[in-house]
Design a protein around this motif. Structure first.
Motif, PDB file in Angstrom:
ATOM      1  N   SER A 322       0.848  -1.193   0.000  1.00 34.88           N
ATOM      2  CA  SER A 322       0.000   0.000   0.000  1.00 34.88           C
ATOM      3  C   SER A 322       0.882   1.241   0.000  1.00 34.88           C
ATOM      4  CB  SER A 322      -0.904   0.011   1.230  1.00 34.88           C
ATOM      5  OG  SER A 322      -0.127   0.166   2.411  1.00 34.88           O
ATOM      6  N   GLU A 323       0.275   2.378  -0.273  1.00 37.84           N
ATOM      7  CA  GLU A 323       1.047   3.622  -0.310  1.00 37.84           C
ATOM      8  C   GLU A 323       1.722   3.906   1.023  1.00 37.84           C
ATOM      9  OE1 GLU A 323       0.373   8.427  -1.099  1.00 37.84           O
ATOM     10  OE2 GLU A 323      -1.244   6.992  -1.488  1.00 37.84           O
ATOM     11  N   ALA A 324       1.003   3.684   2.123  1.00 40.39           N
ATOM     12  CA  ALA A 324       1.576   3.948   3.441  1.00 40.39           C
ATOM     13  C   ALA A 324       2.718   2.992   3.738  1.00 40.39           C
ATOM     14  CB  ALA A 324       0.500   3.827   4.517  1.00 40.39           C
ATOM     15  N   ALA A 325       2.537   1.712   3.409  1.00 42.63           N
ATOM     16  CA  ALA A 325       3.603   0.742   3.665  1.00 42.63           C
ATOM     17  C   ALA A 325       4.789   0.984   2.744  1.00 42.63           C
ATOM     18  CB  ALA A 325       3.075  -0.672   3.474  1.00 42.63           C
ATOM     19  N   ARG A 326       4.528   1.393   1.520  1.00 41.66           N
ATOM     20  CA  ARG A 326       5.596   1.632   0.559  1.00 41.66           C
ATOM     21  C   ARG A 326       6.413   2.861   0.930  1.00 41.66           C
ATOM     22  NH1 ARG A 326       2.658   1.132  -3.421  1.00 41.66           N
ATOM     23  NH2 ARG A 326       2.088   3.306  -3.769  1.00 41.66           N
ATOM     24  N   ALA A 327       5.752   3.873   1.457  1.00 36.89           N
ATOM     25  CA  ALA A 327       6.460   5.112   1.798  1.00 36.89           C
ATOM     26  C   ALA A 327       7.472   4.887   2.906  1.00 36.89           C
ATOM     27  CB  ALA A 327       5.461   6.183   2.210  1.00 36.89           C
ATOM     28  N   ARG A 328       7.104   4.093   3.899  1.00 32.19           N
ATOM     29  CA  ARG A 328       7.979   3.842   5.052  1.00 32.19           C
ATOM     30  C   ARG A 328       8.523   5.160   5.599  1.00 32.19           C
ATOM     31  NH1 ARG A 328      11.919  -0.627   2.565  1.00 32.19           N
ATOM     32  NH2 ARG A 328      11.849   0.892   0.877  1.00 32.19           N
ATOM     33  N   ALA A 329       7.713   6.191   5.548  1.00 27.18           N
ATOM     34  CA  ALA A 329       8.160   7.533   5.918  1.00 27.18           C
ATOM     35  C   ALA A 329       8.129   7.713   7.429  1.00 27.18           C
ATOM     36  CB  ALA A 329       7.275   8.582   5.252  1.00 27.18           C
ATOM     37  N   GLY A 330       8.985   8.603   7.888  1.00 23.85           N
ATOM     38  CA  GLY A 330       8.897   9.042   9.267  1.00 23.85           C
ATOM     39  C   GLY A 330       9.402   8.073  10.298  1.00 23.85           C
ATOM     40  N   GLY A 331      10.322   7.167   9.935  1.00 17.16           N
ATOM     41  CA  GLY A 331      10.825   6.215  10.918  1.00 17.16           C
ATOM     42  C   GLY A 331      11.531   6.892  12.078  1.00 17.16           C
ATOM     43  N   TYR A 332      12.386   7.871  11.765  1.00 15.94           N
ATOM     44  CA  TYR A 332      13.086   8.604  12.824  1.00 15.94           C
ATOM     45  C   TYR A 332      12.096   9.424  13.652  1.00 15.94           C
ATOM     46  CZ  TYR A 332      17.432   7.542  10.301  1.00 15.94           C
ATOM     47  OH  TYR A 332      18.479   6.896   9.696  1.00 15.94           O
ATOM     48  N   PHE A 333      11.151  10.018  12.975  1.00 15.17           N
ATOM     49  CA  PHE A 333      10.133  10.804  13.669  1.00 15.17           C
ATOM     50  C   PHE A 333       9.327   9.920  14.611  1.00 15.17           C
ATOM     51  CE2 PHE A 333       5.844  12.468  14.056  1.00 15.17           C
ATOM     52  CZ  PHE A 333       6.042  13.822  14.327  1.00 15.17           C
ATOM     53  N   ALA A 334       8.913   8.756  14.117  1.00 12.98           N
ATOM     54  CA  ALA A 334       8.117   7.835  14.939  1.00 12.98           C
ATOM     55  C   ALA A 334       8.889   7.411  16.178  1.00 12.98           C
ATOM     56  CB  ALA A 334       7.710   6.616  14.113  1.00 12.98           C
ATOM     57  N   ASP A 335      10.167   7.096  16.012  1.00 14.96           N
ATOM     58  CA  ASP A 335      10.982   6.695  17.160  1.00 14.96           C
ATOM     59  C   ASP A 335      11.075   7.829  18.182  1.00 14.96           C
ATOM     60  OD1 ASP A 335      11.419   4.237  16.006  1.00 14.96           O
ATOM     61  OD2 ASP A 335      13.351   4.793  15.127  1.00 14.96           O
ATOM     62  N   TRP A 336      11.237   9.061  17.686  1.00 14.68           N
ATOM     63  CA  TRP A 336      11.334  10.209  18.583  1.00 14.68           C
ATOM     64  C   TRP A 336      10.032  10.413  19.360  1.00 14.68           C
ATOM     65  CZ3 TRP A 336       9.036  15.263  17.328  1.00 14.68           C
ATOM     66  CH2 TRP A 336       9.294  16.225  18.321  1.00 14.68           C
ATOM     67  N   VAL A 337       8.900  10.304  18.687  1.00 16.38           N
ATOM     68  CA  VAL A 337       7.609  10.450  19.363  1.00 16.38           C
ATOM     69  C   VAL A 337       7.425   9.351  20.398  1.00 16.38           C
ATOM     70  CG1 VAL A 337       5.110  10.332  19.048  1.00 16.38           C
ATOM     71  CG2 VAL A 337       6.499  11.688  17.480  1.00 16.38           C
ATOM     72  N   MET A 338       7.809   8.122  20.049  1.00 13.29           N
ATOM     73  CA  MET A 338       7.692   7.009  21.000  1.00 13.29           C
ATOM     74  C   MET A 338       8.512   7.285  22.252  1.00 13.29           C
ATOM     75  SD  MET A 338       5.788   4.382  19.872  1.00 13.29           S
ATOM     76  CE  MET A 338       6.488   2.852  20.492  1.00 13.29           C
ATOM     77  N   ASP A 339       9.687   7.868  22.083  1.00 17.50           N
ATOM     78  CA  ASP A 339      10.550   8.160  23.234  1.00 17.50           C
ATOM     79  C   ASP A 339      10.063   9.356  24.036  1.00 17.50           C
ATOM     80  OD1 ASP A 339      12.193   6.049  22.597  1.00 17.50           O
ATOM     81  OD2 ASP A 339      13.611   7.269  21.452  1.00 17.50           O
ATOM     82  N   SER A 340       9.245  10.214  23.429  1.00 15.02           N
ATOM     83  CA  SER A 340       8.814  11.432  24.117  1.00 15.02           C
ATOM     84  C   SER A 340       7.641  11.185  25.063  1.00 15.02           C
ATOM     85  CB  SER A 340       8.422  12.498  23.088  1.00 15.02           C
ATOM     86  OG  SER A 340       7.239  12.114  22.387  1.00 15.02           O
ATOM     87  N   ALA A 341       6.987  10.037  24.947  1.00 16.28           N
ATOM     88  CA  ALA A 341       5.846   9.708  25.811  1.00 16.28           C
ATOM     89  C   ALA A 341       6.282   8.685  26.853  1.00 16.28           C
ATOM     90  CB  ALA A 341       4.691   9.165  24.974  1.00 16.28           C
TER      91      ALA A 341
END
Length: 715
Positions: A322-341
């Protein structure tokens, strides 16, 4: 008549003729006759000495068979009686999932163990059901838990390949695999296993005794559940890569649809993941996953689940992401958000969590494409240099984050948030911010000449400009525009390092700042996220911001969030007029100074370059009227960059990023204020039309207030 008259002659058989000379041998008594031995043949002769051994073995074997059958029956009865209803067994996760949504509410990343919800074998698409059976257990509906033929064949193959019949190729039926997934009824116990990975590895461990347990448990499942129920447990519990537990989660993760709606090609790809879910995951290597799917399609055709035409169509049109799975965007961002909570809501959650974030996928894609383009077209092949990008709004809402050149990683080192690097001249705007807030004019002058400062323990420190020459008397705006070092140090020393340090800290530079005069030249370390957030304070008119990516966090099924955004605009640091004049000065940097490569036609851009000692770090941070973007470039091992300064590749990365971000948008003017004509007053007097109108007494009062605040904060 004599007495013989009435007597009758004895009945005697007629004499039979015999050959002459032949006499009849007298018969021997029966007791004296000898037994004639039977003919045994060659095999019988060879086995004759072992007759009693074989008889003994047979008697033991059938008795042993009875005992084993009895024990197996007891085991089957025990397990079968303890098995719960299937709806209690389909979700076997020991931790929850986190689904991250972008600013539009669309899913862009997953963390933890994703479970898409229970789906029964009857409800799942028949293509998927057939693909699983064709791949894993073609005699599933005909055996009673163990396919002895497949098991024996696998053991023979393993013995031939490696010598250990229990290690190697499978042969386990779907029922046996399900028994392993259930770990034979043993739940995860954190006191027994270090983590879920160790638990699953232990459950998959293969020994002779484990194979016996597996078979008994499989028989018990066949006795307790129907074939459809066993398949339902399997379809929901099996791991399929990328954090997906069960086929429903995998179908959503890879294709963005339910397992009810997958087509033959998608079904084949999903079933193909069972062999090696992590290695074959399409998000990791789509081609390998498609190749494995093609093999499954052939098996489905061979076993009659697909017609030749259906198989040909599936082979010609393999499944894609899918477009979302293909993009694989924001991995670094996602990790940062996970660490911020809090970790109990993210990495260690046992619940299913949804986090809505500030990520803008369009801006994220722009940053990623820009980075790739620069390294493909402007950087020599084989270079191990790294780069990071952060884009945020003026209130600190992070819209994009790239933490390194590898855009497909997860839980990797994030150079945007974790790399502490010297800031170089990118620190200078905070010196000018402090000066402007104290009443200096952008047109005030300082003398760019050779100067030395005595530093305790190090002797005289005599900095130089990048060009190793001096320009004499220059205005503050000219000094910033050309990124001259001597005027920056003079100004920092003139207004006071403590004040400069306090302004930088209040803008969000929380890393330790240098105590000596080298503070002015960016000798201190900071992260790209901190620096970009500090520049956002300049854009928004002088108020500090706390960069943030989390908008709200809630549990799946709940309407009320458990956490909301904790970032955003904070207290004011400098006066708005000072921030507007500083923005004008930084606009001159891009218009005619060291940041010209960042300029974008039709847009007002302000920014500042930065290059550290030995060119180990190169920066460009700038903004238009809507967004602030920061770029850092360097080597992870601090190797000096070759021919790279902040005005070079970092400014070009910034230009490529923001050109894509601003494409199609209406230009927004910068919130800047040009100073009135300078009339010759001395620096710091606030006289002569600098737009602030401070008297010397007012300037002294401001300095004293700042010092009192600094001392009151333990400075």
């Amino acid at each position: 008549m004599t007495g013989k008259r009435g007597s009758k002659p004895p009945l005697v058989a007629e004499k039979r003729s015999r050959p002459a000379g032949k006499k009849r041998k007298p018969s021997k008594p029966a007791a004296r006759r000898k037994a004639v031995p039977k003919r045994r043949g060659l095999l019988g002769t060879l086995l004759w000495p072992f007759k009693w051994v074989l008889i003994l073995f047979w008697r033991i074997a059938w008795r042993g068979t009875v005992v084993v059958t009895l024990l197996v029956g007891i085991g089957v009865f025990y397990y079968a009686s303890s098995l719960p209803p299937i709806d209690e067994m389909v979700d076997g996760r020991t931790r929850g999932s986190v689904t991250l949504l972008d600013a539009r509410g669309e899913t862009f990343a997953w963390r933890g163990d994703q479970y898409g919800g229970m789906i029964s074998s009857d409800a799942v698409n028949e293509n998927l059901r057939h693909a699983v059976i064709a791949t894993e257990d073609k005699r599933f509906y005909w055996h009673f838990g163990v396919d002895f033929y497949a098991t024996g064949a696998a053991m023979v193959r393993n013995f031939r390949n490696g010598g250990n019949p229990l290690s190697g190729a499978g042969g386990s039926s779907i029922t046996q695999q399900t028994a392993k997934l259930l770990c034979f009824g043993r739940p995860f116990d954190p006191d027994t296993w270090e983590n879920e990975t160790a638990y699953e590895a232990d459950c998959r461990r293969t020994t002779l005794w484990r194979k016996v347990q597996e078979a008994v448990y499989a028989f018990a499942m066949e006795a307790r559940y129907t074939k459809g129920e066993i398949l339902t447990i399997y379809l929901n519990r099996v791991y399929l890569g990328a954090g997906s537990r069960g086929f429903e989660a995998a179908a959503q993760r890879y294709f963005g649809i339910s397992a009810v709606n997958v087509n033959p090609a998608q079904s084949a790809m999903l079933a193909g993941l069972l062999k090696a879910p992590s290695s074959f995951a399409p998000t990791r290597n789509l081609q390998i996953s498609q190749n494995r799917g093609a093999t499954v399609v052939r098996l489905m055709e061979e076993q009659g689940y697909l017609t030749a035409a259906q198989a040909a169509d599936a082979q010609a049109n393999p499944a894609t992401l899918s477009e979302a799975a293909r993009a694989r965007a924001g991995g670094y961002f996602a990790d940062w958000v996970m660490d911020s909570a809090p970790s109990y809501f993210t990495n260690d959650t046992t619940e299913d969590v949804i986090i809505r974030t500030t990520l803008d996928p369009r801006i994220q894609t722009a940053a990623e494409e820009a980075l790739v383009w620069i390294f493909e077209n402007k950087v020599r092949d084989g270079s191990e240099a790294q780069a990071a990008i952060v884009v945020m709004s003026a209130d600190g809402a992070v819209r994009a984050m790239v933490g390194g050149r590898d855009l497909t990683v997860s839980a990797a080192f994030n150079r945007a948030t974790q790399a502490l690097r010297q800031t170089g001249s990118a620190f200078k705007p905070f010196i000018y911010a402090a000066a402007l807030d104290l009443g200096w004019s952008p047109l005030a002058t300082v003398v760019d000449e050779r100067r030395c400062w005595n530093t305790p323990g190090s002797g005289n420190w005599c900095p130089s400009n990048y060009t190793n020459d001096f320009s004499g008397e220059v205005t503050l705006v000219e000094a910033l525009q050309r990124s001259l070092n001597i005027p920056a140090v003079i100004l920092s020393e003139e207004i006071g390092r403590d004040i400069v340090r306090m302004v930088a800290e209040n803008f969000g530079i929380v890393s330790d700042l240098a105590s000596g005069p080298a503070l002015a030249l960016g000798a201190s370390e900071s992260t790209l996220l901190e620096m970009t957030g500090a520049y956002a304070g300049i854009l928004n008119g002088g108020s500090a911001v706390k960069p943030y990516g989390l908008v709200e966090l809630r549990l799946i099924g709940d309407n009320e969030p458990l956490l909301t955004a904790t970032g955003g605009i904070r207290e004011r640091v400098i006066q708005e007029s000072a921030a507007r004049q500083l923005t004008w000065m930084m606009y001159q940097v891009v218009e005619g100074g060291s940041g010209q490569r960042a300029a974008i036609d039709g847009w007002e851009i302000a920014g500042k370059t930065g290059t550290t000692q030995g060119a180990r770090d190169a920066w460009f941070i700038g903004f238009n009227g809507d967004y602030v973007a920061g770029v850092w470039m360097g080597y992870d091992n601090n190797t000096p960059l070759t021919g790279v300064t902040g005005s070079g590749l970092p400014a070009e990365i910034w230009h490529e990023t923001m050109t894509r971000v601003l494409s199609g948008l209406t230009p927004t003017p910068l919130p800047m204020q040009a100073p009135a004509q300078f009339s010759g007053q001395q620096p710091g007097t606030g006289q002569g039309g600098d737009g602030l109108g401070y008297t010397p007494e007012q300037a002294d009062g401001i300095i004293n207030d700042l010092l009192r605040e600094l001392l009151g904060n333990g400075g």
